[in-house]
Each structure stands twice: as structure tokens, then as C-alpha cells.
Design an enzyme around this catalytic site. Sequence first.
Site, PDB file in Angstrom:
ATOM      1  N   GLY A  97     -35.214 -17.069 -22.644  1.00  0.00           N
ATOM      2  CA  GLY A  97     -35.996 -16.676 -23.823  1.00  0.00           C
ATOM      3  C   GLY A  97     -36.561 -17.873 -24.575  1.00  0.00           C
ATOM      4  O   GLY A  97     -37.738 -17.891 -24.942  1.00  0.00           O
ATOM      5  N   ARG A 150     -15.846 -17.148  -3.208  1.00  0.00           N
ATOM      6  CA  ARG A 150     -15.396 -16.540  -4.458  1.00  0.00           C
ATOM      7  C   ARG A 150     -14.955 -15.092  -4.300  1.00  0.00           C
ATOM      8  O   ARG A 150     -13.900 -14.699  -4.798  1.00  0.00           O
ATOM      9  CB  ARG A 150     -16.534 -16.561  -5.488  1.00  0.00           C
ATOM     10  CG  ARG A 150     -16.697 -17.886  -6.166  1.00  0.00           C
ATOM     11  CD  ARG A 150     -17.817 -17.811  -7.190  1.00  0.00           C
ATOM     12  NE  ARG A 150     -18.020 -19.126  -7.791  1.00  0.00           N
ATOM     13  CZ  ARG A 150     -18.962 -19.400  -8.684  1.00  0.00           C
ATOM     14  NH1 ARG A 150     -19.804 -18.455  -9.070  1.00  0.00           N
ATOM     15  NH2 ARG A 150     -19.070 -20.606  -9.186  1.00  0.00           N
TER      16      ARG A 150
END
Lengths: 640, 269
Positions: A46, A332
Site C-alpha cells: 500500500g 516447512r
Amino acid sequence: MAKLDSKIPSGPLADKWRKHKTEIKLVNPANKRKYEIIVVGAGLAGASAAATLAELGYKVKSFVFHDSPRRAHSIAAQGGINAAKNYQNDGDSVYRLFYDTIKGGDYRAREANVHRLAEVSVNIIDQCVAQGVPFAREYGGLLANRSFGGAQVSRTFYARGQTGQQLLLGAYSALSRMVGQGAVELFTNEEMTDLVVVNGQAKGIITRNLVTGELRRWAADAVILATGGYGNVFNLSTYARGSNVTAIWRAYKRGACFGNPCYTQIHPTCIPVTGDYQSKLTLMSESLRNDGRIWVPKRKEDCRKDPASIAEEDRDYYLERMYPSFGNLAPRDIASRAAKRVCDEGRGIGETGLGVYLDFSDAINRLGEPAVRERYGNLFDIYHEITNENAYKTPMRIYPAVHYTMGGLWVDYNLMSNVPGLFVLGEANFSDHGANRLGASALMQGLADGYFVVPYTIGDYLAGQKPGSRPSPDAPEFKEAEANVRAMTQRLLSAKGTQPVSHFHKRLGQIMWNYCGMARTKEGLQKALQELPKLREEFWASVKVPGSADTLNQALENAGRVADFIELGELMCLDALTREESCGGHFREEYQYPDGECKRDDEKFGHVAAWEFQGVGQPPLRNVEPLNYEFVKMSVRNYK
Amino acid sequence: MVAEASNKTISVTLRVWRQAGPNQPGRFVDYTAKDLNTNMSFLELLDVINDDITRGGGEPIAFAHDCREGICGTCSLVIDGKPHGPHRGVASCQTYVRSFEDGAVITVEPFRARPFPVVKDLVTDRAAFDKIQQSGGYISVRTGAAPDANAIAVPKEDAELAMDAAACIGCGACVAACKNASAMLFVAAKVSHLGLVPQGQPERDKRVLAMVNTADALGFGSCTNQYECSAACPKLISHDFIARLNRDYIGATFRTAFTPASANTGGGA
């Protein structure tokens, strides 16, 4: 059904973005100031978008629910940011970064988007260095790199363990410069509570000022959402407490499709839960697995004993046992699921039984304590701060935790959703990571979207909008949206219940973690889909939201966010149930190879599921965007 | 060791500053919390108390928080008179119940400084920090205009020192700890970070003058070298950076006074 046109340019993979940039429409400099763009969120995506669009001459309004743009949760990212600079001369290239990311995502991302991401990665590092980001350097003064999972080259740039902070402060400084010049109007403590769609196009938002409670209507020519991920649907996660789904969820309820909501990444090495009061899980860097050995006791009855008293032959180094070639450095998702398995067997350690040991005693014996301290000292300090335990003397306790969501609002190649004029950047969109994100790629995507993609692609949309044609904030669509928000606020405040919001958030988190977490099954997801509508009804019947609407009211803010999370939970479970395959972070017990690897079904599910809202409690429509792999062959992901 | 630490529970009383709004009178209210797991964080203690208050029909305590891992700079409690509580080098969110004795009475207040007005209870308005940044806390570089990242070498020592300064989380504890409510450590951290790297040189004088003058105009006080700021800083940023800031400021003042500036600056393409 929504029309999903991915707008992927034709031509060779490496030429698509360059070609697209020369073909899309431009807005001339004198006209740019006639367009207003709303940017919601000021994290990496943003802030970089708002600053860059203002530099180009657009009128930008930036909205953040935080008290300052510098608080956005991008700030907490530790490890680094990938870029195909090949400064190490180790054979890296744009293609390799592209390929690693596609493969890491288990072949569930768009080739064209990912290649563009790899291309602009090099510009990001240039930009950040020019802003003064203090990246780690070698003695000669040039930039240093480190290695990260899922790659065989060293391409990760970093600033100690605070890379996200430094990149965010860079983007924040660029944004601050534009605010100082009056090119961006900044609204802090201002939370987006609805999207306004006029004639099928996104033309504004409704906000609630979190300090005064005032609802305000804002009209614009285009709306950008860069509001982050939704992992707090699990209640406990590595996200900031304020991170929420509300902006994109309300956009979903206004017609934007939600892509692959069930794709969630669960990180294997976090500090475990200690009690039901817990609000937050803290990540311990994955790098610890280079020297730590993971184990649990072989016998249940040993789990409460002092670990030092458990003899070597009574310990189960389960990763080394199950995955001998990768051992403690298993990927992971594998490592997370294995920890869950041993805890489900009743062999978990710690107060709650949901924990495994990460033991450094071998490394300390082999290398000496000073060497271990030099490599990991700051992490041992953080661990000590939180747990009051000395990991040089007793093994760390760790457990997997939610820390990223790959799903998000569906966007085309231009990062525009199926609602024209609505652009979605960073973690809030679904686009670049497929079913699993590689380490150090989140920061890359946020800044790629904001600095180097949307500033080009938004022009293509705006060029088709007549300058000055944006609606008035007094148009009926704005009034309706404001009334919608007001009604929800009133409904929350007038609920005659007795339970605080946290009660429902915790229960939601338990349902999601048990049935839509690391390992999912048809039965479990069906059960969740029975429980969640009940939880939703119970929430509205028995929540208690104290205080009033016209002041700072954190319980009210939270209540609205948790109401959205409960609805999102249903969508995630439905997506997970419908996707009858395993891929990346989405692991269905029914679909696995004998060694526990994900078993994809490319024929049936080699696509993006983009869900379309049909009403609360109504089944949403499942739109499909096929993933056409033109350049890479979809194959079984193998890191052995 | 594990079992001993986590099975212990204590009870404490929080004496909390309650203030309904910016221009309302405030007062301390006591809340007692019993059987607390000592591994609970201080903010989780406030969560527990707030849920009790809510169930009892009262209005919960407003307090600022977000990441709860010491990096976002949102949390901002004065605990027993100390910004961010009893321990050095941590933020309020990294303070744990184990730091307190069973039966303790703990005073909890907002950061107190005129440029940080109280919004409600323990929440203050720190927008002044953003205004200081907007006045010059940046390097002016348009997106896309940057040269290759390795075009300019930065000595490792300079990069490391810049990073020490850049670690500032913008929480404002330095201001809350200072009897003059000075923002010098905050300004010094940003000025030093950007002043230590070559990219920051062209605007170095302009930056330091703008940021210091803006801080003055916003009502932050002056530094009188007590160093309470660096003692309270959750990132342990050194007050040595204030000395660097003063050197930069004095130098910039002289240079801008005596160096002729082009009359055409700011015009053209």
C-alpha cells in the site's frame, strides 16, 4: 457467474511484461491529476503504491486503521527479500527465481505473474538502496546475501533480522515525502468498512474513524486494497493482533471473487502456546534448524519429565527418522505436519502437550557455546524473553503456527479484481505464491505490486474512465453502503449477550486449527462446516460489545472483524473440502504419497478456485480459472 | 526448570489510568487479577482484565497494541513510572507477568507528553512523529529512478551504524521518559540513519534543519543531556546519535547561512 479473464499477455514468457507495458493505455501527465485513487492499507504494497502513484501525478488518498502507516505488519518480517541480482555469481537468474517460486508454490500459481515478479525483483533492491535502506554489506561495501529455503542460490537481501521493518520504513519515507508535499492525503485511524460499487465498478469506500466513530463516504476513480492477509481467522498466529480480513471480505460481499481461500502457510518453528489467555505466537527463525535437532520422548509418560533426564535411547528424533535425507531441514509443510503427528500421538511436550524440543546440545558440544551464540544469539535472547528459559542449557520448545495466507481476492494480470476499478495488492490478493510461499518472497511481492506493477496497470483502467466522471459521495450507492455499515454497528452494539468478542474468536480459532489447519480431512471439514454456522448464530445472539459507536471502541472494532472472520472460516473450509487433492499448504490426509508428500491432481484441480458471494449462509459459487502451464512442466515437488 | 516456571501463578492489582476522552478528567482505577500464569504477557493480562470488565458490564480499558513482538511500536504503557516497564531494551508487549511479585500493585499510565495528547485511557495520539517524518525524514528518490544497487559501495561500518539508528520503532518512549518531552533521540535516529549513507548526503542539511524545526514547532522540548531517552528505548538506541544530530544541525545552520544558494533552485524541468 463472474467472468474471470486473467488477461495474460500472449507471447514468450520473458517478453510478456515488456510487451504488455508497451501495449497498455497511458494517462497523459496533465490528466493524471484529474483522477483520484484510494489506497487502503500502508504496508509494503500500500505505501509503495500510494507513494509511486502520487509521484506520477495522481491524486491519492491513503487510509490506514493504524495510528501511523509505519505500524503495518510488514514491519515484523524478519528474514529477507529475494531478488535475482546474481551478485554472488552463483548462477542465479530471473528464470531461476521464477522457477523456484512456481515449484515452491506447488504449481498452483500463474506462470506469467510469477515471471514478472522475478523480473522486477531486481528493480526493488535498486529502489530500496536508493531510499537508504541499510541492507547488510560485505567489507568491500557491496551488498551481502544469505540463503533461504527452496533455493540453491544465495539471493536473499537482508537487514539483520529486521528486513521487513527497514523495507517498510523505506516505503513509509517515500509515502511521507508525498504526504509532506500534499500529493497524498493521509487518513490514519480510519478503517474501511465497505466498498462502494457504482454501475458495476468500484468507485469508493466507506470508512469508520476509529477515534471519533464517524462514518465517512469517499468517492474515487479507482480503489486499491493492500490490506494484508487473514491468518488471524485462526485467532493464534504470528500476525499482529489488528491484522484482519474486513476490507477484502466486505469487497467480496460486494462481488469481488475470493481466490483459493484455503491456502494457508503454517511455519514449523514458533514458540508454543502456554495457556488459554494467549494472544500471539512468535516465530523463531527457520535458520535454527541448521544446528538444532528436533525430538520428542519415545514414551508418553516421559513427556512431563525434565528433558535432561530423558536418556538418548528414549528420544525420538522423528524428522531424522522419517526423512533421513533432509532430516531436521525437511521442508516447512513436512516439518509442521510431522510435529502435529507426534503430538497427536500424545508425545508432545510442555504444559499443553503441543510442543516439540529443538535441542542445541549436540551443536554446543560440537562447536562450543560461543559459536552457537554468535550464530543465533539474538534468537536465544528472544526465546529467553518470552519463555524465561535458557536454550543453551535446556532445549527450546517449538510448535508450528499460522503465519501467511496465499489465498486472497482474485486478480487478473493487471492486479484488478473481477470488479472493474478494484485493484488488490500484496498478501491481500491470491496471485503469486500458488499453494505455498517461499521464504523471503512476501516482501518481494508486496513491493513489486506497489512500486512496479500497479503504477503501470492502473493507467490502463483509468484511461477508459472519463476524467471527472467519478460519482458524488452523495450518490445512492454511497448512502446505501453507509447505511449498511451503520446497521451492522448498531446490531453489534445492541446484541444482548454476555460473552466478550474474544470468547468467539478463540472458539473460531480452535475449529479452524483442528479442521482446516495443517492436515485436513473430508470428515473434519464437514464437521467444521456444521459448527461454523452455529458459531455465527451464537455470536450474534450472545456477543457483548460494550461502549458506544461515537468514540474509540476497541471492542466494537474487534467485533466487526471477528464477525467477518467467522464468515471467512466457512468459505475456507468449503474451499478446502472441495479441493480434493493436496498441494503446498493445503494438505488433505486422503491425498498423499506413502512418504507423506502432497498428492496433487492436476487434471481435476490444476486451477484457481475463485468464490463468488451469494449471501450470508448461502453457498457461494465456485468459479474456475484454469492454470495453463505453457513453459514449465507440472511435476511432483521433490526436495530430496 | 520448565515445570517450575510455568506452574507458578500470582495475583496482582493494576492501578490503571482511565480517561474517557482528550478533554476529560482522568483517574486511577484498581483492578485485581488472580491466578495468573506468570508466562502471560503484560498485554495479555490487560486482555484478561478487559474480558472480566466486559462480562461485568463495564467498559474495557483502551490500550494501544498490535504486533506484540516488539517491532511495530504501537504499545506504549508507562508501567510503575517507567515507559515500557521495568526491563531495559523491551517494549511493553515484551513485558511478562513473571517480572512482578505476587500481590504487587502495579501502576499503568499512558505516555505523558504534551505533543502526545491522551485519546482515551492508555492510548495517546503520536501523529506528531509522522509530521516530523513528513517534513524531511526521507531521501527524495522517485520510483524507477534508482541506479543499480551496487553502484555505490557503502562501508560496512557505516551501514552497521546506520542500521543501529534505523532500528527505531517510533514508539515515543524517548519522549515519555524525558522531563522536557524532547524528541531528540527519535529525530537523531532518523537523521543519523540517512546521514550515514551516501544516498542521504544531498539532502543532509535540509533534512536535519526541517526535522528539528518541525519537532520544535510541534511542542517537543529541548535535550538537556539526561539520557533517560536511551535508557527507556526498547531498541537501546544510543544517545550518541544526539551528539551526531547536534553536529549536523550546527553545521547545517552555518552552511545554509553562509553558502550562496542558486536563485534558480527548484525551477526548471
